[in-house]
Design a protein around this motif. Sequence first.
Motif, PDB file in Angstrom:
ATOM      1  N   PHE A 167       0.850  -1.184   0.000  1.00 11.40           N
ATOM      2  CA  PHE A 167       0.000   0.000   0.000  1.00 11.40           C
ATOM      3  C   PHE A 167       0.891   1.241   0.000  1.00 11.40           C
ATOM      4  O   PHE A 167       1.806   1.356   0.809  1.00 11.40           O
ATOM      5  N   TYR A 168       0.634   2.162  -0.887  1.00 18.25           N
ATOM      6  CA  TYR A 168       1.482   3.350  -1.034  1.00 18.25           C
ATOM      7  C   TYR A 168       1.345   4.257   0.194  1.00 18.25           C
ATOM      8  O   TYR A 168       0.244   4.667   0.560  1.00 18.25           O
ATOM      9  N   ASN A 169       2.467   4.574   0.826  1.00 13.54           N
ATOM     10  CA  ASN A 169       2.450   5.429   2.014  1.00 13.54           C
ATOM     11  C   ASN A 169       3.722   6.274   2.047  1.00 13.54           C
ATOM     12  O   ASN A 169       4.679   5.967   2.765  1.00 13.54           O
ATOM     13  N   PRO A 170       3.782   7.371   1.258  1.00 12.50           N
ATOM     14  CA  PRO A 170       4.994   8.193   1.194  1.00 12.50           C
ATOM     15  C   PRO A 170       5.286   8.947   2.488  1.00 12.50           C
ATOM     16  O   PRO A 170       6.392   9.457   2.665  1.00 12.50           O
ATOM     17  N   SER A 171       4.309   9.029   3.399  1.00  9.51           N
ATOM     18  CA  SER A 171       4.521   9.758   4.664  1.00  9.51           C
ATOM     19  C   SER A 171       5.183   8.888   5.734  1.00  9.51           C
ATOM     20  O   SER A 171       5.415   9.356   6.849  1.00  9.51           O
ATOM     21  N   LEU A 172       5.490   7.647   5.423  1.00  6.62           N
ATOM     22  CA  LEU A 172       6.163   6.775   6.381  1.00  6.62           C
ATOM     23  C   LEU A 172       7.490   7.402   6.809  1.00  6.62           C
ATOM     24  O   LEU A 172       8.251   7.888   5.973  1.00  6.62           O
ATOM     25  N   LYS A 173       7.775   7.384   8.121  1.00 11.44           N
ATOM     26  CA  LYS A 173       8.979   8.049   8.620  1.00 11.44           C
ATOM     27  C   LYS A 173       9.630   7.240   9.741  1.00 11.44           C
ATOM     28  O   LYS A 173       9.151   6.166  10.104  1.00 11.44           O
ATOM     29  N   TRP A 174      10.704   7.781  10.278  1.00 11.27           N
ATOM     30  CA  TRP A 174      11.447   7.106  11.339  1.00 11.27           C
ATOM     31  C   TRP A 174      10.584   6.946  12.597  1.00 11.27           C
ATOM     32  O   TRP A 174       9.830   7.847  12.972  1.00 11.27           O
ATOM     33  N   GLU A 175      10.708   5.807  13.233  1.00  7.90           N
ATOM     34  CA  GLU A 175      10.180   5.636  14.588  1.00  7.90           C
ATOM     35  C   GLU A 175      11.192   6.258  15.544  1.00  7.90           C
ATOM     36  O   GLU A 175      12.395   6.008  15.434  1.00  7.90           O
ATOM     37  N   LYS A 176      10.731   7.062  16.498  1.00  4.85           N
ATOM     38  CA  LYS A 176      11.639   7.803  17.381  1.00  4.85           C
ATOM     39  C   LYS A 176      11.477   7.331  18.832  1.00  4.85           C
ATOM     40  O   LYS A 176      10.362   7.153  19.310  1.00  4.85           O
ATOM     41  N   ASN A 177      12.627   7.186  19.486  1.00  6.55           N
ATOM     42  CA  ASN A 177      12.657   6.745  20.878  1.00  6.55           C
ATOM     43  C   ASN A 177      13.325   7.811  21.731  1.00  6.55           C
ATOM     44  O   ASN A 177      14.506   8.123  21.523  1.00  6.55           O
ATOM     45  N   TYR A 178      12.568   8.371  22.671  1.00  6.37           N
ATOM     46  CA  TYR A 178      13.074   9.412  23.562  1.00  6.37           C
ATOM     47  C   TYR A 178      13.420   8.755  24.896  1.00  6.37           C
ATOM     48  O   TYR A 178      12.536   8.231  25.587  1.00  6.37           O
ATOM     49  N   ASN A 179      14.696   8.822  25.250  1.00  8.41           N
ATOM     50  CA  ASN A 179      15.181   8.062  26.402  1.00  8.41           C
ATOM     51  C   ASN A 179      15.713   8.972  27.501  1.00  8.41           C
ATOM     52  O   ASN A 179      16.552   9.846  27.253  1.00  8.41           O
ATOM     53  N   LEU A 180      15.237   8.734  28.719  1.00  6.28           N
ATOM     54  CA  LEU A 180      15.762   9.402  29.917  1.00  6.28           C
ATOM     55  C   LEU A 180      16.335   8.337  30.840  1.00  6.28           C
ATOM     56  O   LEU A 180      15.663   7.341  31.147  1.00  6.28           O
ATOM     57  N   ASN A 181      17.592   8.530  31.275  1.00  3.67           N
ATOM     58  CA  ASN A 181      18.240   7.606  32.200  1.00  3.67           C
ATOM     59  C   ASN A 181      18.850   8.394  33.346  1.00  3.67           C
ATOM     60  O   ASN A 181      19.536   9.404  33.115  1.00  3.67           O
ATOM     61  N   ILE A 182      18.609   7.928  34.570  1.00  2.00           N
ATOM     62  CA  ILE A 182      19.220   8.509  35.766  1.00  2.00           C
ATOM     63  C   ILE A 182      19.819   7.366  36.569  1.00  2.00           C
ATOM     64  O   ILE A 182      19.121   6.382  36.878  1.00  2.00           O
ATOM     65  N   GLY A 183      21.105   7.482  36.911  1.00  3.49           N
ATOM     66  CA  GLY A 183      21.763   6.370  37.584  1.00  3.49           C
ATOM     67  C   GLY A 183      22.592   6.799  38.775  1.00  3.49           C
ATOM     68  O   GLY A 183      23.035   7.951  38.880  1.00  3.49           O
ATOM     69  N   LEU A 184      22.811   5.848  39.667  1.00  5.88           N
ATOM     70  CA  LEU A 184      23.644   6.049  40.851  1.00  5.88           C
ATOM     71  C   LEU A 184      24.515   4.826  41.035  1.00  5.88           C
ATOM     72  O   LEU A 184      24.017   3.693  41.036  1.00  5.88           O
ATOM     73  N   SER A 185      25.835   5.052  41.183  1.00  5.07           N
ATOM     74  CA  SER A 185      26.775   3.960  41.430  1.00  5.07           C
ATOM     75  C   SER A 185      27.511   4.222  42.727  1.00  5.07           C
ATOM     76  O   SER A 185      28.035   5.331  42.942  1.00  5.07           O
ATOM     77  N   LEU A 186      27.556   3.212  43.587  1.00  7.57           N
ATOM     78  CA  LEU A 186      28.216   3.326  44.890  1.00  7.57           C
ATOM     79  C   LEU A 186      29.144   2.133  45.096  1.00  7.57           C
ATOM     80  O   LEU A 186      28.801   1.007  44.738  1.00  7.57           O
ATOM     81  N   THR A 187      30.291   2.401  45.688  1.00  7.75           N
ATOM     82  CA  THR A 187      31.221   1.342  46.070  1.00  7.75           C
ATOM     83  C   THR A 187      31.519   1.485  47.551  1.00  7.75           C
ATOM     84  O   THR A 187      31.919   2.568  48.006  1.00  7.75           O
ATOM     85  N   PHE A 188      31.308   0.413  48.310  1.00  4.85           N
ATOM     86  CA  PHE A 188      31.550   0.409  49.744  1.00  4.85           C
ATOM     87  C   PHE A 188      32.764  -0.468  50.053  1.00  4.85           C
ATOM     88  O   PHE A 188      32.832  -1.629  49.628  1.00  4.85           O
ATOM     89  N   ILE A 189      33.709   0.117  50.762  1.00  2.00           N
ATOM     90  CA  ILE A 189      34.932  -0.561  51.237  1.00  2.00           C
ATOM     91  C   ILE A 189      35.594  -1.393  50.142  1.00  2.00           C
ATOM     92  O   ILE A 189      36.230  -2.413  50.425  1.00  2.00           O
ATOM     93  N   ASP A 190      35.474  -0.951  48.917  1.00  2.00           N
ATOM     94  CA  ASP A 190      36.081  -1.610  47.757  1.00  2.00           C
ATOM     95  C   ASP A 190      35.678  -3.072  47.601  1.00  2.00           C
ATOM     96  O   ASP A 190      36.368  -3.849  46.926  1.00  2.00           O
ATOM     97  N   ARG A 191      34.506  -3.443  48.200  1.00  2.00           N
ATOM     98  CA  ARG A 191      34.076  -4.840  48.102  1.00  2.00           C
ATOM     99  C   ARG A 191      32.604  -4.986  47.769  1.00  2.00           C
ATOM    100  O   ARG A 191      32.166  -6.061  47.354  1.00  2.00           O
ATOM    101  N   ILE A 192      31.843  -3.943  47.963  1.00  2.00           N
ATOM    102  CA  ILE A 192      30.411  -3.982  47.670  1.00  2.00           C
ATOM    103  C   ILE A 192      30.114  -2.899  46.636  1.00  2.00           C
ATOM    104  O   ILE A 192      30.362  -1.719  46.864  1.00  2.00           O
ATOM    105  N   PHE A 193      29.583  -3.329  45.478  1.00  2.00           N
ATOM    106  CA  PHE A 193      29.333  -2.417  44.369  1.00  2.00           C
ATOM    107  C   PHE A 193      27.832  -2.411  44.067  1.00  2.00           C
ATOM    108  O   PHE A 193      27.243  -3.453  43.765  1.00  2.00           O
ATOM    109  N   VAL A 194      27.233  -1.242  44.124  1.00  2.00           N
ATOM    110  CA  VAL A 194      25.793  -1.089  43.908  1.00  2.00           C
ATOM    111  C   VAL A 194      25.570  -0.172  42.710  1.00  2.00           C
ATOM    112  O   VAL A 194      26.176   0.906  42.616  1.00  2.00           O
ATOM    113  N   ASN A 195      24.723  -0.607  41.829  1.00  2.00           N
ATOM    114  CA  ASN A 195      24.380   0.197  40.654  1.00  2.00           C
ATOM    115  C   ASN A 195      22.861   0.235  40.520  1.00  2.00           C
ATOM    116  O   ASN A 195      22.212  -0.809  40.417  1.00  2.00           O
TER     117      ASN A 195
END
Length: 498
Positions: A167-195
């Motif tokens: 089926f003719y569809n010249p208006s077909l365009k890119w699908e767009k993905n808007y991404n938001l990421n918020i992160g926290l990384s912690l290391t305790f006593i160089d033995r416990i790693f939390v992400n």
Amino acid sequence: TQTQLTYNKTFAEHHNIDVLLGFETEDYKYDYTYTNGNTYPSYLPEITNAGVSRGASNINSYRMTSYLGRLNYDYAGKYYVSGSFRRDGSSRLSRDSRWGNFWSVSGSWRLSQEAFMESLSNVITDAKIRASYGVNGTQPKDYYGYMGVYEFGYNYNGNGGSSEARFYNPSLKWEKNYNLNIGLSLTFIDRIFVNLEYYNRDTKDLLYNRPISSTTGFLNYLANIGQLNNKGVEFELRTINFAGPDFNWTSVLNLTHNRNKIVALDGDIKQSVEGSWFIHKIGLPYNSFYVKEFAGVDPSTGKGLYYLNTQDEKGNYNREMTDDASKAQAIPYKSADPKISGGFTNILSYKWFDLGLTFTYSLGGYSFDKTGTLIETDGSKEKSYNLPVYALDRWQKPGDRTDVPRFVLEQGAGPQNSSRYIHSTDHIRLKNLTLGFTLPGRWVQKALIENARVYFSGSNLLTWAKWKQYDPEVPVNGEVFCEAPPMRTFNFGVEITF
């Protein structure tokens, strides 16, 4: 072809920049030819010797061109800022809409480098906060999805012919993905790693096969329809439980929770029923089942019972039961998406022995047993199809209490697309196991061998599942149809380094 120019510079001691400019182009062509022959009069293999022969050929191609740039900046290993931009053009889209602009910005802050964290440095040895936001694009899988093209090879009454293929569809365009990421990384006593990470993803101009009237000659056509939202959290905990000259033990636990929902469909449409047991409805997950709600089995007759689920003016459901499935209304019922999923890995070593274990899990998801709806008795297939093992629990005489209705020979009185075929995919699986033994150096050095290790590894060794009739790792949409389970494998090996 890919061309990149990079520039790196450090100035005033603490300022660092990294710049990248690039140009890429990809030209892809797939050329396919197939010939087949049978009914040979002799053992000569050439196609021309076949009594019956046939052939086919096809050519597909596409091209994409990209301009891209990236800038990274950091100050004293403490503050980081980054930005990127790319412009992509795809031949899979029309000239008016084939170019898309995609970008991202991000930043991070290493808290552990700040003076106010010095008093906690013995406990929190590293801490970092990061955030990013950007948009990327997805192009159609169909190379010619926007074109109203014709295909040949449709023969009519012995003559060659063609037919409209898209089926003719010249208006077909890119699908767009808007991404938001918020992160926290912690290391305790160089033995416990939390992400810990939170994400929110909005997919707009969703590429989707839009249903249309079959009077057009098509059932659907590829279009940009609606909006989808995914949001959730990802958590990882890595711990060094023991670290010594002889014994070491490290554990990694990760968990993902994702919530998916449809935000908008096409125009004023609030829902769209797909096939016999799926529904796309605003506010619900994309992979939602749409079935009649099974209410059990009548112990006196063995017939399946269903909730009517008809709605009144206020939208309330009628919870009366009926044994006539045609009177029951299908409703949105559960989703294929799990509530949480992840894995748990342990790596241990003691002197010359090492052991690795990885468990995966998924909780809160469901599947639809399409195989069960087709294989169970419907009056015509009873004697030619193998039945599922739960058929042994079917109703057989008045007074039997079971959730498997009686078998019938009446045409059309067999399985219904009901919630009876929706099953939990909750499971825990021993995904991988590796056990090794490294020969002591004094044993192998005399043979001029630097290192020698004997090991055993296996995958999919054990599975604990809530529903045991088929493998719980089902396709993404939850539909199960004679799916082959993942192979259980065993490997034995020797690694030698000279």
